[in-house]
Design an enzyme around this catalytic site. Structure first.
Site, short mmCIF file in Angstrom:
data_model
loop_
_atom_site.label_atom_id
_atom_site.label_comp_id
_atom_site.label_asym_id
_atom_site.label_seq_id
_atom_site.Cartn_x
_atom_site.Cartn_y
_atom_site.Cartn_z
N GLU A 141 0.86 -1.18 0.00
CA GLU A 141 0.00 0.00 0.00
C GLU A 141 0.90 1.23 0.00
OE1 GLU A 141 -4.00 -1.43 2.37
OE2 GLU A 141 -2.26 -0.86 3.57
N ASN A 162 -6.25 -2.95 6.31
CA ASN A 162 -6.57 -2.99 7.74
C ASN A 162 -7.85 -2.24 8.08
OD1 ASN A 162 -4.51 -4.66 8.56
ND2 ASN A 162 -3.07 -3.00 8.96
#
Length: 313
Positions: free
Chosen positions: A181, A219
């Site tokens: 990411e 997440n």
């Protein structure tokens, strides 16, 4: 009109070429933190031809990190060079030659293109590290954090290079997981962002981009999912075993939420959810769990302590 259009196209092409020329090509990488994540990042960077310096607090930690990298490379070569053992041995040797170690972060950032921080998830400690390194790193050097839960913007604000600061969130185990990411703050320059995307691709990963929002992409979806599983169990709606089986067989997940919590570490999950709850106290997705808090207090943290939601030998 056609002449004017051609002039405009040539001017636009020239501008694009100039911008591309200014984009930083990362060759030298400094990784701060010799734990599982830092060692993994150092491994994939070195394996893709980058010069890497791995930094930690002691030579003992770094020896353990180097040994772990070597063992990991052996596992990689068994698959990658199954029919060519000599090529595999050469690959390991070449990769390890690209890695040096140091206990002095300040001394090694003088000639680096990219600093990747992969130390403890503590805002103050990370801020202090970046603030110190900012004074010694070259002007062109990009800083990046591998944090999974802290705001990149707050880390960037501890430096004078907010435009040359971003997030590079790798996933564990780094050599196996393809995703990175790439986090862009409001201050991150387009040049820096593109350099981080290019670096991620160069080390063999598939980068996705995200703004500096809590949890980024993975997440932000994964942690509330695990917390909702805990709440389902807390209410007595289903057993943890049945919840795990349901998500594996019904949703195709490789691990159930309680198995994943034990793997990640209950303390890590609690730390993340507590941080998000402090940022958005009215968000029900970020509500703390009494059961999770109790288990962390009892040091039942998952696989690393031998007991979490399940027991391990």
């Amino acid at each position: 009109m056609a002449f004017a259009t051609r002039r405009f196209v040539r001017a636009a092409s020239s501008t694009a070429a100039t911008a591309a020329a200014k984009k930083l090509i990362v060759k030298h990488v400094t990784v701060i933190g010799g734990g599982l994540m830092g060692a993994g990042i150092a491994q994939v960077a070195a394996a893709s031809g980058h010069t890497v310096v791995l930094v930690d607090q002691s030579d003992e930690i770094l020896k353990k990190s180097t040994k772990g990298i070597e063992e990991s490379l052996k596992r990689v070569t068994k698959k990658k060079f199954a029919d060519k053992p000599e090529a595999g041995a050469e690959f390991i040797e070449k990769t390890l030659k690209n890695i040096t170690t140091s206990t002095d972060a300040v001394a090694v950032v003088h000639s680096t293109d990219l600093v990747i921080e992969a130390i403890v998830e503590n805002q103050e400690i990370k801020n202090e590290l970046f603030k110190r390194l900012d004074k010694f790193a070259p002007e062109h050097t990009i800083f990046a954090s591998n944090t999974s839960s802290l705001q990149i913007t707050q880390l960037a604000n501890s430096t004078t290079r907010q435009d040359r600061f971003g997030g590079l969130h790798f996933f564990n185990p780094v050599p196996m997981m393809k995703l990175v990411e790439v986090i862009k703050t409001p201050m991150t320059s387009q040049k820096t962002f593109e350099s981080l995307m290019d670096f991620s691709k160069a080390v063999g990963k598939s980068p996705v981009s995200c703004k500096d929002t809590p949890g980024f992409i993975v997440n932000r979806l994964l942690v509330p999912y695990m917390m909702e599983a805990v709440r389902l169990f807390e209410r007595g709606d289903a057993s943890k075993e049945d919840i795990d089986v349901a998500m594996k067989l019904g949703a195709g997940y490789p691990m159930g939420p309680f198995e994943l919590l034990d793997y990640v570490g209950l303390d890590t999950s609690k730390y993340i959810i507590d941080g998000w709850h402090s940022l958005e106290p009215n968000n029900p997705l970020f509500a703390p769990s009494p059961l999770l808090n109790k288990m962390v207090e009892e040091k039942k943290l998952g696989k690393k302590t031998g007991e979490g939601f399940y027991k391990y030998k």
